[in-house]
Design a protein around this motif. Structure first.
Motif, PDB file in Angstrom:
ATOM      1  N   ILE A 212       0.876  -1.165   0.000  1.00 37.65           N
ATOM      2  CA  ILE A 212       0.000   0.000   0.000  1.00 37.65           C
ATOM      3  C   ILE A 212       0.917   1.219   0.000  1.00 37.65           C
ATOM      4  N   VAL A 213       1.009   1.882  -1.132  1.00 37.02           N
ATOM      5  CA  VAL A 213       1.996   2.946  -1.319  1.00 37.02           C
ATOM      6  C   VAL A 213       1.282   4.292  -1.433  1.00 37.02           C
ATOM      7  N   MET A 214       1.608   5.197  -0.520  1.00 40.88           N
ATOM      8  CA  MET A 214       1.077   6.558  -0.559  1.00 40.88           C
ATOM      9  C   MET A 214       2.080   7.457  -1.275  1.00 40.88           C
ATOM     10  N   ASN A 215       1.580   8.287  -2.169  1.00 44.98           N
ATOM     11  CA  ASN A 215       2.428   9.212  -2.912  1.00 44.98           C
ATOM     12  C   ASN A 215       1.606  10.467  -3.199  1.00 44.98           C
ATOM     13  N   ASN A 216       1.762  11.483  -2.332  1.00 42.95           N
ATOM     14  CA  ASN A 216       0.962  12.688  -2.472  1.00 42.95           C
ATOM     15  C   ASN A 216       1.714  13.869  -1.851  1.00 42.95           C
ATOM     16  N   ALA A 217       1.028  14.977  -1.651  1.00 45.63           N
ATOM     17  CA  ALA A 217       1.684  16.165  -1.100  1.00 45.63           C
ATOM     18  C   ALA A 217       2.174  15.935   0.324  1.00 45.63           C
ATOM     19  N   TYR A 218       1.484  15.066   1.065  1.00 50.99           N
ATOM     20  CA  TYR A 218       1.897  14.796   2.447  1.00 50.99           C
ATOM     21  C   TYR A 218       3.219  14.028   2.493  1.00 50.99           C
ATOM     22  N   THR A 219       3.467  13.202   1.500  1.00 53.84           N
ATOM     23  CA  THR A 219       4.726  12.447   1.433  1.00 53.84           C
ATOM     24  C   THR A 219       5.794  13.194   0.646  1.00 53.84           C
ATOM     25  N   LEU A 220       5.509  14.467   0.334  1.00 51.80           N
ATOM     26  CA  LEU A 220       6.395  15.278  -0.525  1.00 51.80           C
ATOM     27  C   LEU A 220       6.580  14.617  -1.883  1.00 51.80           C
ATOM     28  N   ASN A 221       5.484  14.006  -2.344  1.00 51.12           N
ATOM     29  CA  ASN A 221       5.420  13.355  -3.654  1.00 51.12           C
ATOM     30  C   ASN A 221       6.479  12.268  -3.823  1.00 51.12           C
ATOM     31  N   GLN A 222       6.776  11.609  -2.708  1.00 51.18           N
ATOM     32  CA  GLN A 222       7.663  10.455  -2.722  1.00 51.18           C
ATOM     33  C   GLN A 222       6.871   9.219  -2.287  1.00 51.18           C
ATOM     34  N   PRO A 223       7.157   8.036  -2.867  1.00 53.01           N
ATOM     35  CA  PRO A 223       6.403   6.835  -2.491  1.00 53.01           C
ATOM     36  C   PRO A 223       6.786   6.358  -1.091  1.00 53.01           C
ATOM     37  N   ILE A 224       5.793   6.186  -0.244  1.00 55.55           N
ATOM     38  CA  ILE A 224       6.002   5.659   1.106  1.00 55.55           C
ATOM     39  C   ILE A 224       5.051   4.476   1.299  1.00 55.55           C
ATOM     40  N   THR A 225       5.605   3.332   1.654  1.00 55.51           N
ATOM     41  CA  THR A 225       4.794   2.134   1.854  1.00 55.51           C
ATOM     42  C   THR A 225       4.206   2.176   3.256  1.00 55.51           C
ATOM     43  N   VAL A 226       2.917   2.430   3.335  1.00 58.99           N
ATOM     44  CA  VAL A 226       2.243   2.591   4.629  1.00 58.99           C
ATOM     45  C   VAL A 226       1.640   1.284   5.131  1.00 58.99           C
ATOM     46  N   GLY A 227       1.671   0.242   4.316  1.00 56.53           N
ATOM     47  CA  GLY A 227       1.137  -1.045   4.747  1.00 56.53           C
ATOM     48  C   GLY A 227       1.171  -2.058   3.623  1.00 56.53           C
ATOM     49  N   THR A 228       0.595  -3.212   3.887  1.00 54.23           N
ATOM     50  CA  THR A 228       0.460  -4.258   2.875  1.00 54.23           C
ATOM     51  C   THR A 228      -0.961  -4.808   2.917  1.00 54.23           C
ATOM     52  N   VAL A 229      -1.368  -5.405   1.810  1.00 55.25           N
ATOM     53  CA  VAL A 229      -2.671  -6.055   1.748  1.00 55.25           C
ATOM     54  C   VAL A 229      -2.503  -7.414   1.079  1.00 55.25           C
ATOM     55  N   VAL A 230      -3.083  -8.432   1.693  1.00 54.25           N
ATOM     56  CA  VAL A 230      -3.155  -9.752   1.073  1.00 54.25           C
ATOM     57  C   VAL A 230      -4.452  -9.790   0.271  1.00 54.25           C
ATOM     58  N   ASP A 231      -4.339 -10.069  -1.016  1.00 60.48           N
ATOM     59  CA  ASP A 231      -5.476 -10.056  -1.945  1.00 60.48           C
ATOM     60  C   ASP A 231      -5.697 -11.482  -2.459  1.00 60.48           C
ATOM     61  N   ARG A 232      -6.883 -12.063  -2.211  1.00 59.62           N
ATOM     62  CA  ARG A 232      -7.126 -13.463  -2.567  1.00 59.62           C
ATOM     63  C   ARG A 232      -8.468 -13.645  -3.275  1.00 59.62           C
ATOM     64  N   VAL A 233      -8.541 -14.754  -4.002  1.00 60.50           N
ATOM     65  CA  VAL A 233      -9.790 -15.172  -4.632  1.00 60.50           C
ATOM     66  C   VAL A 233      -9.985 -16.654  -4.370  1.00 60.50           C
ATOM     67  N   TRP A 234     -11.214 -17.007  -3.965  1.00 64.78           N
ATOM     68  CA  TRP A 234     -11.629 -18.406  -3.865  1.00 64.78           C
ATOM     69  C   TRP A 234     -12.785 -18.618  -4.842  1.00 64.78           C
ATOM     70  N   ARG A 235     -12.887 -19.849  -5.369  1.00 66.35           N
ATOM     71  CA  ARG A 235     -13.928 -20.126  -6.362  1.00 66.35           C
ATOM     72  C   ARG A 235     -14.635 -21.442  -6.072  1.00 66.35           C
ATOM     73  N   LYS A 236     -15.925 -21.459  -6.387  1.00 65.64           N
ATOM     74  CA  LYS A 236     -16.714 -22.680  -6.418  1.00 65.64           C
ATOM     75  C   LYS A 236     -17.644 -22.566  -7.610  1.00 65.64           C
ATOM     76  N   GLY A 237     -17.273 -23.214  -8.709  1.00 66.58           N
ATOM     77  CA  GLY A 237     -18.055 -23.098  -9.933  1.00 66.58           C
ATOM     78  C   GLY A 237     -18.049 -21.678 -10.450  1.00 66.58           C
ATOM     79  N   VAL A 238     -19.236 -21.076 -10.568  1.00 61.13           N
ATOM     80  CA  VAL A 238     -19.349 -19.704 -11.058  1.00 61.13           C
ATOM     81  C   VAL A 238     -19.625 -18.735  -9.911  1.00 61.13           C
ATOM     82  N   SER A 239     -19.183 -19.095  -8.721  1.00 62.53           N
ATOM     83  CA  SER A 239     -19.255 -18.201  -7.565  1.00 62.53           C
ATOM     84  C   SER A 239     -17.849 -17.962  -7.038  1.00 62.53           C
TER      85      SER A 239
END
Length: 281
Positions: free
Chosen positions: A97-124
């Motif tokens: 999770i990378v913030m890059n705006n005026a508060y970071t002086l337009n530099q990328p700062i990693t403020v966290g991480t997110v685990v992104d997953r998908v599970w499937r059962k047929g068409v659900s």
């Protein structure tokens, strides 16, 4: 916020649910036309409104499933492996999770991480996200002394417009003393997050937060160190279930959004992250 999640007598306190729509353990459907409440309709269902949306320094009351059916478990599931029997994990990525705006002086700062997953059962499919925020100062401006930690009050996942029905759930875990997730307070089909202060209604009217079937918004409250004097750095697993095809999950920039809503008068900040996209399946 330091959610001291009341594990003792408070566990017996039942959750007062503002809508009968959200009165079930596990996945709860998000009505495409909104939820009928006093005064009109809301895009939101309520899940766990103990702890005053994170503003109570005593913390929220975690869900339980026993004895006698448990308490405070609307929208809650017991397990993440898998969240529902019969579903198979098909994709999992850890993203910065990378913030890059005026508060970071337009530099990328990693403020966290997110685990992104998908599970499937047929068409659900079930789309899951779990966030951990870092011990990092995002505001690098000279006018901001001290440490400003990114606080996430709302987490949004995109592209459910053509995926009805859409339902939501969360999985809460405790890893030891002082190490637990935050609960999910509410969830809705909207792209308009609304900060909640003590005494505010749990379900804002659609005139305040209009229905938007593209987005699912989860309201929670996580920060490495919250300005109210307590902290929870981990979200629960935030789950959205919808129809899907049998294609490999595709990724889209900005399909997850994280919003700091100023519950303790912080600036309003949104950070967007690539994520698995339901519209591409």
């Amino acid at each position: 916020m330091m959610k001291k999640n009341l594990q003792t007598s408070a566990l017996s306190v039942a959750l007062t649910v503002a809508s009968m729509t959200a009165s079930a353990t596990g996945f709860v459907q998000l009505p495409a036309t909104g939820v009928v409440i006093d005064g009109g309709k809301s895009a939101y269902i309520t899940c766990n409104t103990t702890g005053e949306f994170g503003s109570n320094p005593n913390g929220s009351t975690p869900p339980t499933f026993s004895p006698n059916g448990g308490a405070n478990n609307t929208c809650a599931l017991k397990s993440i492996d898998p969240p529902v029997a019969g579903y198979t994990q098909t994709a999992s990525v850890v993203r910065d999770i990378v913030m890059n705006n005026a508060y970071t002086l337009n530099q990328p700062i990693t403020v966290g991480t997110v685990v992104d997953r998908v599970w499937r059962k047929g068409v659900s499919c079930i789309y899951g996200a779990k966030i951990r925020l870092n011990n990092v100062d995002y505001d690098r401006r000279a006018i901001s002394p001290g440490v400003q930690y990114f606080e996430v009050n709302d987490i949004l996942r995109a592209n459910f417009l053509k995926k009805a029905p859409v339902s939501v759930a969360y999985v809460y875990t405790t890893r030891g003393p002082g190490q637990s997730d935050d609960v999910v307070y509410r969830a809705g089909l909207t792209n308009t997050s609304v900060v909640n202060f003590p005494g505010d209604p749990a379900q804002p009217l659609i005139s305040v937060a209009p229905i938007n079937r593209k987005w699912v918004d989860f309201t929670t409250d996580i920060s490495f160190q919250d300005d109210d004097g307590s902290s929870v750095r981990d979200s629960a697993w935030l789950l959205v279930k919808s129809t899907c095809s049998e294609q490999t999950p595709a990724e889209t920039d900005g399909a997850l959004k994280f919003r700091q809503m100023g519950q303790e008068e912080q600036p309003l900040i949104e950070v967007r992250v690539k994520a698995f996209d339901p519209s591409a399946q």
